[in-house]
Design a protein around this motif. Structure first.
Motif, PDB file in Angstrom:
ATOM      1  N   TYR A   1      10.013  13.608 -11.780  1.00  0.00           N
ATOM      2  CA  TYR A   1       8.960  13.223 -12.726  1.00  0.00           C
ATOM      3  C   TYR A   1       8.298  11.917 -12.274  1.00  0.00           C
ATOM      4  N   PHE A   2       9.101  10.975 -11.787  1.00  0.00           N
ATOM      5  CA  PHE A   2       8.561   9.688 -11.345  1.00  0.00           C
ATOM      6  C   PHE A   2       7.574   9.873 -10.198  1.00  0.00           C
ATOM      7  N   LEU A   3       7.957  10.647  -9.181  1.00  0.00           N
ATOM      8  CA  LEU A   3       7.071  10.842  -8.033  1.00  0.00           C
ATOM      9  C   LEU A   3       5.757  11.505  -8.434  1.00  0.00           C
ATOM     10  N   ASP A   4       5.826  12.395  -9.425  1.00  0.00           N
ATOM     11  CA  ASP A   4       4.627  13.120  -9.845  1.00  0.00           C
ATOM     12  C   ASP A   4       3.761  12.346 -10.828  1.00  0.00           C
ATOM     13  N   ASN A   5       4.337  11.335 -11.501  1.00  0.00           N
ATOM     14  CA  ASN A   5       3.604  10.679 -12.577  1.00  0.00           C
ATOM     15  C   ASN A   5       3.472   9.164 -12.465  1.00  0.00           C
ATOM     16  N   ALA A   6       4.239   8.526 -11.592  1.00  0.00           N
ATOM     17  CA  ALA A   6       4.101   7.077 -11.436  1.00  0.00           C
ATOM     18  C   ALA A   6       2.700   6.749 -10.933  1.00  0.00           C
ATOM     19  N   ASN A   7       2.146   5.692 -11.446  1.00  0.00           N
ATOM     20  CA  ASN A   7       0.784   5.308 -11.073  1.00  0.00           C
ATOM     21  C   ASN A   7       0.641   4.998  -9.585  1.00  0.00           C
ATOM     22  N   ILE A   8       1.701   4.470  -8.963  1.00  0.00           N
ATOM     23  CA  ILE A   8       1.610   4.106  -7.549  1.00  0.00           C
ATOM     24  C   ILE A   8       1.467   5.334  -6.652  1.00  0.00           C
ATOM     25  N   PHE A   9       1.907   6.494  -7.131  1.00  0.00           N
ATOM     26  CA  PHE A   9       1.774   7.726  -6.355  1.00  0.00           C
ATOM     27  C   PHE A   9       0.867   8.740  -7.032  1.00  0.00           C
ATOM     28  N   ASN A  10       0.316   8.367  -8.168  1.00  0.00           N
ATOM     29  CA  ASN A  10      -0.459   9.291  -8.980  1.00  0.00           C
ATOM     30  C   ASN A  10      -1.765   9.636  -8.291  1.00  0.00           C
ATOM     31  N   ASN A  11      -2.081  10.909  -8.199  1.00  0.00           N
ATOM     32  CA  ASN A  11      -3.288  11.279  -7.463  1.00  0.00           C
ATOM     33  C   ASN A  11      -4.577  11.042  -8.244  1.00  0.00           C
TER      34      ASN A  11
ATOM     35  N   LEU B   1       0.850  -1.191   0.000  1.00  0.00           N
ATOM     36  CA  LEU B   1       0.000   0.000   0.000  1.00  0.00           C
ATOM     37  C   LEU B   1       0.886   1.241   0.000  1.00  0.00           C
ATOM     38  N   PHE B   2       0.466   2.252  -0.751  1.00  0.00           N
ATOM     39  CA  PHE B   2       1.258   3.471  -0.876  1.00  0.00           C
ATOM     40  C   PHE B   2       0.471   4.660  -0.327  1.00  0.00           C
ATOM     41  N   THR B   3       1.091   5.426   0.574  1.00  0.00           N
ATOM     42  CA  THR B   3       0.479   6.666   1.045  1.00  0.00           C
ATOM     43  C   THR B   3       1.439   7.814   0.752  1.00  0.00           C
ATOM     44  N   VAL B   4       0.864   8.966   0.463  1.00  0.00           N
ATOM     45  CA  VAL B   4       1.660  10.113   0.033  1.00  0.00           C
ATOM     46  C   VAL B   4       1.521  11.255   1.024  1.00  0.00           C
ATOM     47  N   PRO B   5       2.431  12.214   0.996  1.00  0.00           N
ATOM     48  CA  PRO B   5       2.366  13.338   1.924  1.00  0.00           C
ATOM     49  C   PRO B   5       1.007  14.041   1.881  1.00  0.00           C
ATOM     50  N   GLY B   6       0.497  14.355   3.070  1.00  0.00           N
ATOM     51  CA  GLY B   6      -0.752  15.092   3.168  1.00  0.00           C
ATOM     52  C   GLY B   6      -1.992  14.246   3.340  1.00  0.00           C
ATOM     53  N   GLN B   7      -1.925  12.957   2.976  1.00  0.00           N
ATOM     54  CA  GLN B   7      -3.097  12.109   3.167  1.00  0.00           C
ATOM     55  C   GLN B   7      -3.312  11.855   4.658  1.00  0.00           C
ATOM     56  N   VAL B   8      -4.575  11.798   5.050  1.00  0.00           N
ATOM     57  CA  VAL B   8      -4.920  11.444   6.423  1.00  0.00           C
ATOM     58  C   VAL B   8      -5.085   9.937   6.474  1.00  0.00           C
ATOM     59  N   HIS B   9      -4.336   9.288   7.344  1.00  0.00           N
ATOM     60  CA  HIS B   9      -4.447   7.824   7.411  1.00  0.00           C
ATOM     61  C   HIS B   9      -4.221   7.339   8.841  1.00  0.00           C
ATOM     62  N   ALA B  10      -4.574   6.078   9.081  1.00  0.00           N
ATOM     63  CA  ALA B  10      -4.441   5.503  10.417  1.00  0.00           C
ATOM     64  C   ALA B  10      -4.293   3.999  10.307  1.00  0.00           C
ATOM     65  N   PHE B  11      -3.446   3.446  11.179  1.00  0.00           N
ATOM     66  CA  PHE B  11      -3.254   2.003  11.235  1.00  0.00           C
ATOM     67  C   PHE B  11      -4.372   1.356  12.047  1.00  0.00           C
ATOM     68  N   ARG B  12      -4.578   0.076  11.813  1.00  0.00           N
ATOM     69  CA  ARG B  12      -5.469  -0.735  12.625  1.00  0.00           C
ATOM     70  C   ARG B  12      -4.625  -1.859  13.245  1.00  0.00           C
ATOM     71  N   LYS B  13      -4.858  -2.152  14.515  1.00  0.00           N
ATOM     72  CA  LYS B  13      -4.036  -3.113  15.233  1.00  0.00           C
ATOM     73  C   LYS B  13      -4.684  -4.492  15.237  1.00  0.00           C
ATOM     74  N   GLU B  14      -3.988  -5.459  14.666  1.00  0.00           N
ATOM     75  CA  GLU B  14      -4.467  -6.847  14.652  1.00  0.00           C
ATOM     76  C   GLU B  14      -3.346  -7.756  15.148  1.00  0.00           C
TER      77      GLU B  14
ATOM     78  N   PHE C   1      14.986  13.257  -0.358  1.00  0.00           N
ATOM     79  CA  PHE C   1      15.894  12.123  -0.494  1.00  0.00           C
ATOM     80  C   PHE C   1      15.814  11.510  -1.888  1.00  0.00           C
ATOM     81  N   PHE C   2      14.593  11.306  -2.366  1.00  0.00           N
ATOM     82  CA  PHE C   2      14.445  10.622  -3.653  1.00  0.00           C
ATOM     83  C   PHE C   2      14.816  11.521  -4.826  1.00  0.00           C
ATOM     84  N   TYR C   3      14.686  12.818  -4.645  1.00  0.00           N
ATOM     85  CA  TYR C   3      14.887  13.765  -5.740  1.00  0.00           C
ATOM     86  C   TYR C   3      16.382  14.016  -5.969  1.00  0.00           C
ATOM     87  N   GLN C   4      16.992  13.141  -6.766  1.00  0.00           N
ATOM     88  CA  GLN C   4      18.400  13.321  -7.122  1.00  0.00           C
ATOM     89  C   GLN C   4      18.567  13.750  -8.578  1.00  0.00           C
ATOM     90  N   SER C   5      17.469  13.711  -9.329  1.00  0.00           N
ATOM     91  CA  SER C   5      17.522  14.152 -10.726  1.00  0.00           C
ATOM     92  C   SER C   5      16.107  14.565 -11.141  1.00  0.00           C
TER      93      SER C   5
END
Length: 293
Positions: free
Chosen positions: A107-117, A71-84, A98-102
């Motif tokens: 471009y990847f962070l803004d356009n990859a489907n896993i992080f795409n809004n 599961l992927f969560t991005v900055p600004g999303q409101v989320h919470a864990f559930r304890k099982e 950290f990831f932004y070295q080029s």
């Protein structure tokens, strides 16, 4: 319930290590259940589930997760864990800096489907051999983080994280092959992605479709066609959805009154905000706030 806390990224050993890995069980224990209530982070998190079943709340949607899910969560999303009891896995947390070295990384962070809004909640299920490849990379990153930092470490960590994200992006593309070929790689998709980025940034002050069409250098009709093709919704519906989502986020923040939230979101009168919220959710802001507290 207190306000929605935003947790910043905190390097564990030195400020150059803006990537961190921790088990889900350890994160919940160390957080003393604070992560079980809605919160935000200013960094990206990859949740890799290695055992059990649970759910994760992301922007007020309960997402069922089990072994093999990532599961992927991005900055600004409101989320919470559930304890099982039998639920565990790994959290790979990293900052954009950290990831932004080029420019390619950006471009990847803004356009990859896993992080795409376009897909605000992205979860992928990996088969055992595929999951093992992800876990191998997690172990490599963990081992590298234990070493003394030197001039090579950031690049090594970045390369392993890139491999993990690329494997995830490939898996997403494979699972959504028809959709990606017909929609995700089209001009319409890129236009809608840019539109949603602008809406996320300016929705408090700009609620007219005309404004966004102008910023994107397209006609309102072109933008309408694109959003209907990709998401089956009009631009105005997407603007309203963003306002409702942020309304819900702020309503969890009990230090703000409904009146204050309405003004914060650009409504001239509290009654106008209440009518708007009730129209799209079926309940009043006060009732929502009371039910979730």
């Amino acid at each position: 319930m207190g306000h929605i806390i935003t947790y910043p990224f905190k390097p564990i050993k030195n400020p150059k290590q803006n990537i961190h890995i921790i088990s889900i069980s350890e994160r919940i224990d160390k957080g003393k259940d604070s992560v079980l209530v809605p919160h935000r982070t200013d960094f990206y998190i990859v949740h890799v589930i290695t055992g059990g079943k649970s759910s994760h709340m992301v922007d007020f949607n309960e997402i069922a997760i089990e072994k093999g899910d990532v599961l992927f969560t991005v900055p600004g999303q409101v989320h919470a864990f559930r304890k099982e009891e039998d639920y565990d896995g790994w959290l790979v947390a990293f900052s954009r800096d950290f990831f932004y070295q080029s420019s390619q990384d950006n471009y990847f962070l803004d356009n990859a489907n896993i992080f795409n809004n376009l897909y605000p909640i992205t979860s992928i299920n990996f088969k055992e051999d595929e999951l093992n490849a992800i876990l191998t990379l997690i172990l490599k990153i963990t081992a590298e983080l234990q070493k003394t930092s030197d001039t090579f470490q950031r690049t090594i960590l970045h390369n392993d994280l890139s491999s993990l994200l690329l494997l995830s992006e490939r898996k997403f593309m494979q699972e959504n092959q028809g959709k990606t070929q017909n929609s995700l790689q089209t001009h319409d998709n890129k236009l809608v992605t840019e539109f949603k980025k602008l809406v996320t940034k300016f929705f408090r002050n700009q609620t007219m479709v005309k404004y966004y069409a102008g910023e994107l250098f397209v006609s309102e009709r072109t933008l309408q066609k694109a959003t209907m093709t990709v998401l089956g919704k009009s631009p105005k519906e997407l603007i309203n959805e963003q306002i409702i989502l942020e309304s819900k986020r702020l309503l969890v923040h009990e230090l703000m009154t409904v009146k204050e939230i309405g003004y914060d979101l650009g409504f001239d009168e509290p009654s106008t905000f209440t009518k708007f919220f009730k129209k799209y959710t079926g309940i009043s802001p006060s009732k929502f706030k009371m039910d979730i507290s």
